[in-house]
Design a protein around this motif. Structure first.
Motif, PDB file in Angstrom:
ATOM      1  N   PHE A  84       0.810  -1.222   0.000  1.00  0.00           N
ATOM      2  CA  PHE A  84       0.000   0.000   0.000  1.00  0.00           C
ATOM      3  C   PHE A  84       0.842   1.270   0.000  1.00  0.00           C
ATOM      4  N   TYR A  85       1.863   1.344   0.840  1.00  0.00           N
ATOM      5  CA  TYR A  85       2.660   2.566   0.922  1.00  0.00           C
ATOM      6  C   TYR A  85       3.424   2.861  -0.366  1.00  0.00           C
ATOM      7  N   PRO A  86       4.062   1.850  -1.004  1.00  0.00           N
ATOM      8  CA  PRO A  86       4.665   2.120  -2.313  1.00  0.00           C
ATOM      9  C   PRO A  86       3.627   2.528  -3.359  1.00  0.00           C
ATOM     10  N   ALA A  87       2.431   1.920  -3.286  1.00  0.00           N
ATOM     11  CA  ALA A  87       1.362   2.286  -4.215  1.00  0.00           C
ATOM     12  C   ALA A  87       0.943   3.740  -4.001  1.00  0.00           C
ATOM     13  N   PHE A  88       0.827   4.114  -2.746  1.00  0.00           N
ATOM     14  CA  PHE A  88       0.492   5.481  -2.354  1.00  0.00           C
ATOM     15  C   PHE A  88       1.460   6.478  -3.005  1.00  0.00           C
ATOM     16  N   ILE A  89       2.760   6.188  -2.901  1.00  0.00           N
ATOM     17  CA  ILE A  89       3.772   7.100  -3.452  1.00  0.00           C
ATOM     18  C   ILE A  89       3.784   7.044  -4.979  1.00  0.00           C
ATOM     19  N   GLY A  90       3.740   5.833  -5.531  1.00  0.00           N
ATOM     20  CA  GLY A  90       3.823   5.665  -6.980  1.00  0.00           C
ATOM     21  C   GLY A  90       2.688   6.333  -7.725  1.00  0.00           C
ATOM     22  N   TRP A  91       1.455   6.120  -7.284  1.00  0.00           N
ATOM     23  CA  TRP A  91       0.303   6.738  -7.951  1.00  0.00           C
ATOM     24  C   TRP A  91       0.329   8.254  -7.808  1.00  0.00           C
ATOM     25  N   THR A  92       0.754   8.732  -6.644  1.00  0.00           N
ATOM     26  CA  THR A  92       0.826  10.186  -6.440  1.00  0.00           C
ATOM     27  C   THR A  92       1.843  10.818  -7.378  1.00  0.00           C
TER      28      THR A  92
END
Length: 220
Positions: free
Chosen positions: A189-197
């Motif tokens: 979730f946290y990498p997804a949070f950063i990547g999508w942002t």
């Protein structure tokens, strides 16, 4: 090339999100089952939306302080991309609701309030198209944008957490973090949070660059 490191990071994080998001073992949380994987796509869409709308309203405020049309263009670009990610968040959320709530569109407070917030921002985009005078459009749009952002947080974050809702994170339905005892969800979730942002900001910068080229005669 060094200044574009964050774009490369976005690509790597999103590749990781997509691959790990479909392969990692997810915990059994109530009736979510495998649909829990949508956490890696649905929630980051909202984070992107909040980020872009914040950039948009900041530029609207800056426009009203100096009446710099470049700030108005940046505000418009950020709002456009923010609406795009907001709609993707709504669609992924509705798809999730289909499998867990039994209906794509429900009377859930979170879903209704989010739909209202998106309609308010869609009205902002329509409002901009209704003016031919650039300066008048910029002034009216900036003021509207500030009021739209003032309604965004209560509608999509505060009110849904104060009332009973099927949506995780509400007053009667806790979020997933407490059920993620092995930390596998947060690991993606946290990498997804950063990547999508980062991707959303990347799209915003591309759109802003295109708009500046389109209106280069005005900004000479």
């Amino acid at each position: 090339m060094a200044k574009h490191w964050w774009k490369a990071l976005a690509v790597l994080l999103l590749l990781y999100t997509i691959i790990a998001g479909f392969l990692v073992k997810v915990p059994a949380i109530e009736n979510n089952q495998q649909s829990t994987r949508n956490l890696f796509f649905h929630v980051p869409m909202w984070v992107c939306m909040y980020t872009l709308f914040t950039i948009s309203v900041a530029n609207s405020i800056l426009y009203l302080t100096k009446y710099d049309l470049k700030k108005d263009i940046l505000a418009s670009c950020a709002a456009n991309v923010g609406v795009l990610f907001g709609l993707m968040g709504f669609v992924t959320g509705s798809l999730w609701a289909t499998y867990t709530w039994g209906s794509t569109l429900t009377n859930d407070p979170k879903q209704i309030a989010t739909a209202v917030a998106l309609l308010i921002y869609l009205a902002y985009l329509v409002l901009r198209m209704s003016f031919t005078d650039i300066d008048k459009r910029a002034r009216v749009s900036a003021i509207y944008n500030i009021f739209a952002f003032a309604l965004l947080i209560p509608l999509t974050y505060i009110i849904p957490r104060m009332v009973d809702s099927l949506h995780p994170g509400s007053a009667s339905s806790p979020g997933f973090k407490s059920k993620d005892t092995d930390g596998t969800l947060m690991m993606v979730f946290y990498p997804a949070f950063i990547g999508w942002t980062l991707l959303s900001v990347w799209i915003y910068t591309l759109l802003a660059r295109y708009k500046r080229l389109e209106l280069k005669n005005i900004f000479k």
